[in-house]
Scaffold this active site. Sequence first.
Site, PDB file in Angstrom:
ATOM      1  N   ARG A  46       2.399  -7.946   4.376  1.00  0.00           N
ATOM      2  CA  ARG A  46       2.164  -8.870   3.268  1.00  0.00           C
ATOM      3  C   ARG A  46       3.403  -9.160   2.429  1.00  0.00           C
ATOM      4  O   ARG A  46       3.423 -10.111   1.646  1.00  0.00           O
ATOM      5  CB  ARG A  46       0.985  -8.370   2.425  1.00  0.00           C
ATOM      6  CG  ARG A  46      -0.341  -8.658   3.123  1.00  0.00           C
ATOM      7  CD  ARG A  46      -1.508  -7.943   2.512  1.00  0.00           C
ATOM      8  NE  ARG A  46      -1.747  -6.667   3.144  1.00  0.00           N
ATOM      9  CZ  ARG A  46      -2.386  -5.662   2.560  1.00  0.00           C
ATOM     10  NH1 ARG A  46      -2.830  -5.782   1.339  1.00  0.00           N
ATOM     11  NH2 ARG A  46      -2.573  -4.533   3.214  1.00  0.00           N
ATOM     12  N   GLU A  79      -1.588   5.164   1.670  1.00  0.00           N
ATOM     13  CA  GLU A  79      -2.783   5.602   0.939  1.00  0.00           C
ATOM     14  C   GLU A  79      -3.902   5.896   1.946  1.00  0.00           C
ATOM     15  O   GLU A  79      -4.730   6.757   1.722  1.00  0.00           O
ATOM     16  CB  GLU A  79      -3.227   4.501  -0.046  1.00  0.00           C
ATOM     17  CG  GLU A  79      -4.238   4.984  -1.069  1.00  0.00           C
ATOM     18  CD  GLU A  79      -4.797   3.863  -1.959  1.00  0.00           C
ATOM     19  OE1 GLU A  79      -4.480   2.685  -1.726  1.00  0.00           O
ATOM     20  OE2 GLU A  79      -5.574   4.196  -2.857  1.00  0.00           O
TER      21      GLU A  79
HETATM   22  O1  LIG Z   1       2.518   2.358  -1.372  1.00  0.00           O
HETATM   23  P1  LIG Z   1       1.839   2.647  -0.079  1.00  0.00           P
HETATM   24  O2  LIG Z   1       0.885   3.813  -0.176  1.00  0.00           O
HETATM   25  O3  LIG Z   1       2.795   2.804   1.045  1.00  0.00           O
HETATM   26  O4  LIG Z   1       0.883   1.420   0.254  1.00  0.00           O
HETATM   27  C1  LIG Z   1       1.265   0.083   0.128  1.00  0.00           C
HETATM   28  C2  LIG Z   1       1.312  -0.623   1.452  1.00  0.00           C
HETATM   29  O5  LIG Z   1       0.009  -0.632   2.056  1.00  0.00           O
HETATM   30  C3  LIG Z   1      -0.328  -1.961   2.430  1.00  0.00           C
HETATM   31  O6  LIG Z   1       0.116  -2.299   3.700  1.00  0.00           O
HETATM   32  P2  LIG Z   1      -0.534  -1.790   5.046  1.00  0.00           P
HETATM   33  O7  LIG Z   1       0.262  -0.642   5.578  1.00  0.00           O
HETATM   34  O8  LIG Z   1      -1.992  -1.604   4.875  1.00  0.00           O
HETATM   35  O9  LIG Z   1      -0.185  -2.932   6.059  1.00  0.00           O
HETATM   36  P3  LIG Z   1      -0.445  -4.498   6.167  1.00  0.00           P
HETATM   37  O10 LIG Z   1       0.391  -5.152   5.089  1.00  0.00           O
HETATM   38  O11 LIG Z   1       0.078  -4.761   7.534  1.00  0.00           O
HETATM   39  O12 LIG Z   1      -1.900  -4.777   6.011  1.00  0.00           O
HETATM   40  C4  LIG Z   1       0.401  -2.803   1.410  1.00  0.00           C
HETATM   41  O13 LIG Z   1       0.564  -4.137   1.862  1.00  0.00           O
HETATM   42  C5  LIG Z   1       1.704  -2.067   1.266  1.00  0.00           C
HETATM   43  O14 LIG Z   1       2.645  -2.445   2.270  1.00  0.00           O
HETATM   44  N1  LIG Z   2      -5.773  -0.105  -2.623  1.00  0.00           N
HETATM   45  C1  LIG Z   2      -5.046  -0.934  -1.866  1.00  0.00           C
HETATM   46  N2  LIG Z   2      -5.328  -2.258  -1.846  1.00  0.00           N
HETATM   47  C2  LIG Z   2      -4.574  -3.110  -1.075  1.00  0.00           C
HETATM   48  N3  LIG Z   2      -3.565  -2.697  -0.306  1.00  0.00           N
HETATM   49  C3  LIG Z   2      -3.264  -1.397  -0.316  1.00  0.00           C
HETATM   50  N4  LIG Z   2      -2.303  -0.689   0.323  1.00  0.00           N
HETATM   51  C4  LIG Z   2      -2.423   0.612  -0.025  1.00  0.00           C
HETATM   52  N5  LIG Z   2      -3.441   0.781  -0.872  1.00  0.00           N
HETATM   53  C5  LIG Z   2      -3.980  -0.457  -1.077  1.00  0.00           C
END
Ligand SMILES: O=P(O)(O)OC[C@H]1O[C@H](OP(=O)(O)OP(=O)(O)O)[C@H](O)[C@@H]1O
Ligand SMILES: Nc1ncnc2[nH]cnc12
Length: 182
Positions: free
Chosen positions: A70, A107
């Site tokens: 994202r 997370e």
């Molecule tokens: O601070 P953190 O605990 O590392 O979490 C944040 C990350 O988690 C989500 O991505 P995700 O890994 O779900 O991947 P995506 O963007 O491909 O959906 C979000 O877009 C961040 O990149």
């Molecule tokens: N709570 C949350 N909502 C959206 N993206 C996330 N990536 C990690 N934690 C998230």
Amino acid sequence: MAAEEEDCRLKMIKSRIRDFPDFPKKGILFRDICPILKDPGALSAVTSLFEEHVRGQFQHVDFVVGLDARGFLFGPLLAQRLGVGFVLVRKKGKLPGATVSVAYDLEYGKAEAEIQEDAVSPGHKVILIDDLLATGGTLYAACALMHQRQVEVLSCLVVVELKDLNGADRLKPHPVYSLLQY
Ligand SMILES: O=P(O)(O)OC[C@H]1O[C@H](OP(=O)(O)OP(=O)(O)O)[C@H](O)[C@@H]1O
Ligand SMILES: Nc1ncnc2[nH]cnc12
């Protein structure tokens, strides 16, 4: 920008975040940024606030570096506004050629972040960008990749910061700039 105008823009952006309890796992309150993308005014406001912050804080930026997936939605728009290039940090196995990678926790899981070895060079100054900061695992891994390449991280930009998870502490001494805090 006047404080009132900034407040108004932030309220508008906040109204474009949707909450989904128990996604992708029970106990996680997922903050969905998709409605921002559906609203050109909100997307433009996000980009403008990031641009104003970067222009106000830093004299020189070589690249905006976006995090998979994202961060790819907001990063290129900011890079264009700043007149600099955009670099991708991808989940492992997606980039061709020589790469460097770092493993990290999320997370709700585990992943590995990767960049192309020639994407950045020693001495470059970059802005990291993602949609959301939770535990900070993802941005921490991206910072580690930048350090491996002897690149300076000027700041980590996110639309949403989940304060309870203390991601900004994990990223110290790198500054975090978030538009919305929960
Ligand atoms: O601070 P953190 O605990 O590392 O979490 C944040 C990350 O988690 C989500 O991505 P995700 O890994 O779900 O991947 P995506 O963007 O491909 O959906 C979000 O877009 C961040 O990149
Ligand atoms: N709570 C949350 N909502 C959206 N993206 C996330 N990536 C990690 N934690 C998230």
